[in-house]
Write an enzyme that holds these catalytic residues in place. Structure first.
Site, short mmCIF file in Angstrom:
data_model
loop_
_atom_site.label_atom_id
_atom_site.label_comp_id
_atom_site.label_asym_id
_atom_site.label_seq_id
_atom_site.Cartn_x
_atom_site.Cartn_y
_atom_site.Cartn_z
N GLY A 80 0.83 -1.20 0.00
CA GLY A 80 0.00 0.00 0.00
C GLY A 80 0.86 1.25 0.00
O GLY A 80 2.07 1.18 0.29
N GLN A 85 2.72 9.97 2.02
CA GLN A 85 4.06 9.38 2.17
C GLN A 85 5.03 9.83 1.08
O GLN A 85 6.24 9.68 1.23
CB GLN A 85 3.95 7.84 2.15
N CYS A 125 5.37 -0.43 7.72
CA CYS A 125 5.09 0.85 7.06
C CYS A 125 6.33 1.25 6.26
O CYS A 125 7.45 1.21 6.78
CB CYS A 125 4.76 1.91 8.10
N LEU A 126 6.10 1.66 5.02
CA LEU A 126 7.24 2.05 4.18
C LEU A 126 7.91 3.32 4.70
O LEU A 126 9.06 3.59 4.38
CB LEU A 126 6.78 2.24 2.73
N HIS A 167 -4.91 1.57 7.51
CA HIS A 167 -3.53 2.09 7.66
C HIS A 167 -3.31 3.27 6.69
O HIS A 167 -2.78 4.31 7.08
CB HIS A 167 -2.56 0.94 7.38
N GLU A 168 -3.75 3.10 5.43
CA GLU A 168 -3.53 4.16 4.42
C GLU A 168 -4.41 5.38 4.70
O GLU A 168 -3.96 6.52 4.52
CB GLU A 168 -3.81 3.63 3.00
N HIS A 171 -2.78 7.48 7.17
CA HIS A 171 -1.73 8.33 6.57
C HIS A 171 -2.35 9.61 6.02
O HIS A 171 -1.80 10.71 6.20
CB HIS A 171 -1.03 7.60 5.42
O1 K1U Z 1 1.47 2.41 3.92
C1 K1U Z 1 2.53 1.81 3.93
O2 K1U Z 1 3.48 2.25 4.55
C2 K1U Z 1 2.65 0.50 3.20
C3 K1U Z 1 2.57 -0.69 4.13
C4 K1U Z 1 1.14 -1.19 4.15
C5 K1U Z 1 0.76 -2.11 5.29
C6 K1U Z 1 1.41 -3.29 5.51
C7 K1U Z 1 1.02 -4.12 6.54
C8 K1U Z 1 -0.03 -3.77 7.33
C9 K1U Z 1 -0.67 -2.59 7.12
C10 K1U Z 1 -0.29 -1.75 6.09
C11 K1U Z 1 3.51 -1.75 3.59
O3 K1U Z 1 3.37 -2.20 2.50
S1 K1U Z 1 4.80 -2.28 4.63
C12 K1U Z 1 5.59 -3.57 3.67
C13 K1U Z 1 4.82 -4.84 3.65
O4 K1U Z 1 3.95 -5.05 4.45
C14 K1U Z 1 5.15 -5.87 2.62
C15 K1U Z 1 6.20 -5.73 1.75
C16 K1U Z 1 6.46 -6.69 0.79
C17 K1U Z 1 5.68 -7.82 0.71
C18 K1U Z 1 4.64 -7.98 1.58
C19 K1U Z 1 4.37 -7.01 2.53
ZN ZN Z 2 2.45 3.27 6.27
#
Ligand code: K1U
Ligand code: ZN
Length: 201
Positions: A80, A85, A125-126, A167-168, A171
């Site tokens: 996501g 972000q 979270c990225l 979560h998004e 943000h």
């Molecule tokens: O919003 C963001 O920072 C993105 C975030 C979304 C998220 C993940 C998990 C739970 C709630 C929201 C991410 O994508 S973090 C990375 C991640 O979860 C992932 C990366 C590669 C493969 C699978 C998952």
């Molecule tokens: Zn996030």
């Protein structure tokens, strides 16, 4: 006379080729052939606390932002990404929880209109790289939004999709998931990320 006809034809052909090339470049541009990977802000960057504004019209600029955000999310990689972000304070978010990364979901001006139950999920979270913590959120939600085509839609979500949407949307409201954690945990995470940032600089 013969030479004149040949020369005119050559000039005409060159002009045509140039025009075709230009048209191809413009079409590629309009069709988003040139996408960009955007810079993701890291917690505790104050710009992550900014509240996103609603999108007035889903036009080419917004579709370009959507494409760039999708490219950025896939490259990270993540499941996501919210416009906040990438320092764009508009209510735009992209999600793809599919294994093959081929089911992009676009939400513009998203609103949760119904929610029930609760679930715990270890979120990442990225904008907070390398940190995974348990957060409690609604188990099932109903969300209304506009798609990339500007058309309104309604979606019922549960499990990971529901977690990711919440979560998004957080943000877009200027909230990062670590804010659900204790003050002590937040301070530790801030220190960890600041140290990591100093090492990489
Ligand atoms: O919003 C963001 O920072 C993105 C975030 C979304 C998220 C993940 C998990 C739970 C709630 C929201 C991410 O994508 S973090 C990375 C991640 O979860 C992932 C990366 C590669 C493969 C699978 C998952
Ligand atoms: Zn996030």
């Amino acid at each position: 006379m013969y030479l004149y006809i040949v020369m005119t034809s050559v000039v005409w052909c060159e002009t045509l080729v140039r025009e075709v090339r230009l048209n191809f470049a413009c079409n590629s541009f309009n069709n988003q052939a040139f996408m960009a990977i955007l810079t993701i802000l890291y917690y505790p960057d104050p710009r992550l606390y900014q509240v996103a504004q609603p999108v007035a019209q889903v036009n080419a600029t917004i579709r370009r932002l959507v494409n760039d955000m999708a490219e950025t999310m896939y490259a990270a990689p993540g499941i996501g990404l919210a416009a906040t972000q990438v320092d764009m304070h508009l209510q735009v978010m992209v999600i793809d929880i599919s294994e093959d990364k081929n089911r992009l979901q676009v939400f513009i001006n998203p609103k949760i209109v119904n929610s029930c139950g609760s679930q715990d999920y270890e979120e990442g979270c990225l904008s907070v790289p390398g940190i995974y913590e348990n957060v409690t959120r609604a188990e099932k939600i109903t969300v209304e939004a506009l798609g990339a085509d500007g058309k309104p839609f309604k979606l019922e979500a549960e499990g990971l999709l529901a977690v990711c949407i919440q979560h998004e949307i957080d943000h877009l409201k200027g909230k990062v998931f670590v804010e659900y954690l204790s003050q002590l945990k937040q301070a530790r995470i801030k220190n960890k990320l600041k140290k990591r940032l100093r090492v990489t600089m």
